[in-house]
Design an enzyme around this catalytic site. Structure first.
Site, short mmCIF file in Angstrom:
data_model
loop_
_atom_site.label_atom_id
_atom_site.label_comp_id
_atom_site.label_asym_id
_atom_site.label_seq_id
_atom_site.Cartn_x
_atom_site.Cartn_y
_atom_site.Cartn_z
N GLY A 16 43.90 34.13 51.11
CA GLY A 16 43.35 33.29 50.05
C GLY A 16 43.20 34.05 48.75
O GLY A 16 43.37 35.27 48.70
N GLY A 18 40.61 34.06 45.11
CA GLY A 18 39.41 33.57 44.44
C GLY A 18 39.48 33.87 42.95
O GLY A 18 40.52 34.29 42.42
N GLY A 21 39.82 37.87 42.69
CA GLY A 21 40.79 38.66 43.43
C GLY A 21 41.31 37.94 44.66
O GLY A 21 41.11 36.73 44.83
N VAL A 23 41.90 37.60 48.98
CA VAL A 23 41.18 37.77 50.24
C VAL A 23 42.21 38.07 51.34
O VAL A 23 43.21 37.36 51.46
CB VAL A 23 40.36 36.51 50.61
CG1 VAL A 23 39.61 36.72 51.91
CG2 VAL A 23 39.39 36.17 49.48
N LYS A 38 37.54 40.64 50.64
CA LYS A 38 37.81 40.23 49.26
C LYS A 38 38.03 41.50 48.44
O LYS A 38 37.15 42.36 48.37
CB LYS A 38 36.66 39.42 48.68
CG LYS A 38 36.93 38.96 47.23
CD LYS A 38 35.68 38.45 46.54
CE LYS A 38 35.31 37.09 46.97
NZ LYS A 38 34.22 36.51 46.12
N ASP A 133 27.59 27.33 42.27
CA ASP A 133 28.96 26.79 42.36
C ASP A 133 29.18 26.15 43.73
O ASP A 133 30.13 26.46 44.44
CB ASP A 133 30.00 27.89 42.11
CG ASP A 133 31.40 27.33 41.83
OD1 ASP A 133 31.50 26.12 41.53
OD2 ASP A 133 32.38 28.08 41.95
#
Length: 281
Positions: A16, A18, A21, A23, A38, A133
């Site tokens: 993934g 974000g 950066g 993951v 991460k 968030d």
């Protein structure tokens, strides 16, 4: 890139990306167990605010340790160029994917997803942390199906050194952000309650309460805060659920429930079951 953690973890595939950066899946060289890492290239962060968020996230995760529905911090590796944050691995679909697949949920099914989220938020607020968030993309599930609140990159302390302090700054995501954030005013941890209320609305309705063709139009709809329950969509939704939504997605912050109050609401106490005769006042 991974020099600082290669003795403890073997880094595998990227799973993934974000805001700060990528993951990666990683494996502990000691136990063989899998985790998520991460990894942030600090050389690309020129904004001082981003650097503060980067420094804050592992500290906040450490502070929140112990709650079963919050992503658990395993290790931090910090060197001049990179920061690596190793956490629980959540390799099942996130809530966004589940919403996309199911469209909407029955009230008991929505409760099963919503209760651990509110429990996690209440824990955050007890220790003086606001997530800021809350959105389906940041609500993950581990291999056992347990919900994990993740991505504390925008989180902030609102209670520090024995004093409550207001928060500032426009953070969040269009459909879920509270109106007081968009207004540029000081705000409290109740911005998380608004966002969680929006998620509950989507769980029950399959659509967000406020939306537009563009982010600007969505922000304008949020600012108006005209909460509606279209009959076609909400015909089978209980009065208790709608009462909870009104008290979470409430523009008047003084009347908006806290996370603790949400946990004590009749709909929550009855596990999302309909037909409760509990007092809704």
């Amino acid at each position: 890139m991974f020099e600082s953690l290669k003795n403890d973890y073997q880094v595998c595939d990227e799973i993934g990306r974000g805001r700060f950066g990528a993951v990666f899946r990683c494996t502990s060289t000691a136990s063989g167990h899998s985790f998520a890492c991460k990894s942030i290239d600090k050389r690309h962060l020129s904004d001082p605010v981003d650097r503060q968020c980067l420094d804050r996230e592992p500290k906040i995760l450490h502070l929140l340790a112990g709650h079963p529905n919050i992503l658990r911090l395993q290790a931090v590796f910090d060197d001049p160029n990179f920061l690596h944050i190793v956490t629980d691995l959540c390799d099942s679909d996130d809530l966004y994917a589940r919403l996309t697949a199911a469209r909407s949920f029955s009230e008991p099914a929505a409760f099963a997803l919503f209760q651990p989220l509110i429990s996690a938020l209440a824990h955050c607020h007890r220790v003086g942390v606001a997530h800021r968030d809350i959105k389906p993309d940041n609500i993950l599930f581990d291999s056992a199906g347990k919900l994990k609140l993740a991505d504390f990159g925008s989180a902030e302390w609102f209670f520090c050194a024995g004093e409550r302090r207001p928060m500032r700054g426009i953070v969040g995501t269009p459909y879920y952000v509270a109106p007081e954030v968009l207004a540029g005013r000081d705000y409290s941890e109740k911005v998380d309650v608004w966002s969680a209320g929006v998620i509950l609305y989507i769980l029950l309705a399959g659509v967000p309460p406020f939306y537009g063709e563009t982010p600007v139009e969505t922000f304008e709809a949020v600012m108006r805060g005209n909460l509606r329950f279209p009959t076609k969509i909400f015909r089978s939704v209980s009065p208790e659920a709608k009462d909870l939504l009104r008290k979470m997605i409430c523009k008047d912050v003084s009347r908006r429930l806290s996370a603790e109050q949400v946990l004590r609401h009749p709909w929550m106490i009855n596990g999302g079951e309909t037909g409760s005769t509990a007092d809704l006042t």
